[in-house]
Write an enzyme that holds these catalytic residues in place. Structure first.
Site, mmCIF file in Angstrom:
data_model
loop_
_atom_site.group_PDB
_atom_site.id
_atom_site.type_symbol
_atom_site.label_atom_id
_atom_site.label_comp_id
_atom_site.label_asym_id
_atom_site.label_seq_id
_atom_site.Cartn_x
_atom_site.Cartn_y
_atom_site.Cartn_z
ATOM 1 N N ALA A 146 40.207 110.766 -25.196
ATOM 2 C CA ALA A 146 40.317 112.220 -25.347
ATOM 3 C C ALA A 146 41.335 112.610 -26.402
ATOM 4 C CB ALA A 146 40.707 112.848 -24.008
ATOM 5 N N GLU A 147 42.392 111.819 -26.525
ATOM 6 C CA GLU A 147 43.463 112.161 -27.461
ATOM 7 C C GLU A 147 43.107 111.842 -28.904
ATOM 8 O OE1 GLU A 147 46.373 113.608 -27.305
ATOM 9 O OE2 GLU A 147 46.472 113.963 -25.152
ATOM 10 N N SER A 148 42.578 110.651 -29.148
ATOM 11 C CA SER A 148 42.405 110.204 -30.541
ATOM 12 C C SER A 148 41.049 109.600 -30.850
ATOM 13 C CB SER A 148 43.479 109.155 -30.864
ATOM 14 O OG SER A 148 43.258 107.977 -30.088
ATOM 15 N N TYR A 233 40.610 120.109 -22.543
ATOM 16 C CA TYR A 233 41.150 118.753 -22.554
ATOM 17 C C TYR A 233 41.078 118.116 -21.170
ATOM 18 C CZ TYR A 233 44.655 115.026 -22.765
ATOM 19 O OH TYR A 233 45.301 113.819 -22.671
#
Length: 250
Positions: A146-148, A233
């Site tokens: 999800a972050e990168s 998110y």
């Protein structure tokens, strides 16, 4: 420049003047004197203002000129591996890459229920970090995804770095010397995630919200903050966590 001459009629210690050879200078009227002095003051003020404005423009131009242009980042494939560099490759295709926030793209067209999972990427580092901090490795993978999107070179506009998008202050807090190193980034991100889970008694939803928006925001709103980015998110992390958990881990 306007010069105003005032002729004295006499002063202590002055030489005596012959009245037959000298006529007293006519006295300036108060009105004329005021006009002359007023014009002088106006001219001086105008000149000062012009000089100040010129200095300001010059300083602004200088400041603008002194700012270096933002460096370009080139994205290309090298031996089948996606690579990033500040210089274009000598051969092969490439694009000029613009850093973006993978986690906070509200208009993402990715189908998070079907997008390809990264089951083997950085497996050793993820498993080691999960064991060290008593975490579900599927959750660590979900946060990285999800972050990168598993891009070790990712960097957000706010300065978050690497796979788990560590902010510099967070990296220092968890003892990460170089957040660009994948193993360090994963270890530091896992440590921070574990601290959030402990704070929220294992509540993954609140931990994910705090990972994105910060614990202060979660405390302020007593739950998921009403930020569109954070709400999106949290949903992505939950979807990915479920999917990674359902896959057999080798």
């Amino acid at each position: 420049m306007v010069a105003v001459h005032v002729h004295p009629t006499g002063s202590a210690g002055s030489t005596e003047v012959d009245p037959a050879r000298s006529q007293p200078a006519p006295a300036l009227s108060a009105k004329l004197l005021a006009c002359l002095l007023g014009g002088l003051a106006t001219a001086t003020a105008t000149a000062t203002a012009t000089a100040t404005a010129t200095a300001t423009v010059t300083a602004t131009d200088s400041d603008t000129a002194s700012k270096p242009p933002s460096p370009k980042v080139y994205k290309y494939l090298a031996g089948g591996v996606t690579s990033f560099s500040d210089t274009p490759p000598r051969r092969g295709a490439y694009i000029v890459w613009s850093p973006s926030c993978y986690a906070c793209n509200l208009n993402s067209t990715i189908d998070w229920h079907a997008t390809k999972l990264h089951l083997q990427a950085y497996a050793d580092a993820i498993d080691a970090a999960a064991r060290a901090h008593d975490l579900d490795p599927s959750l660590v993978r979900a946060v990285i995804h999800a972050e990168s999107g598993f891009n070790a070179g990712a960097r957000s506009r706010k300065g978050a770095v690497g796979l788990m998008q560590l902010m510099p202050a967070t990296a220092r807090e968890v003892g990460v010397a170089d957040a660009r190193v994948p193993a360090q980034n994963i270890r530091g991100g896992a440590q921070y995630l574990a601290s959030l889970l402990a704070q929220y008694r294992g509540d993954v939803t609140l931990a994910a919200a705090a990972y994105n928006a910060g614990p202060a925001a979660v405390a302020k709103y007593a739950g998921i903050p009403p930020y569109a980015e954070t709400q999106v998110y949290v949903q992505r992390v939950k979807i990915l966590h479920r999917r990674y958990r359902e896959q057999p881990q080798s």
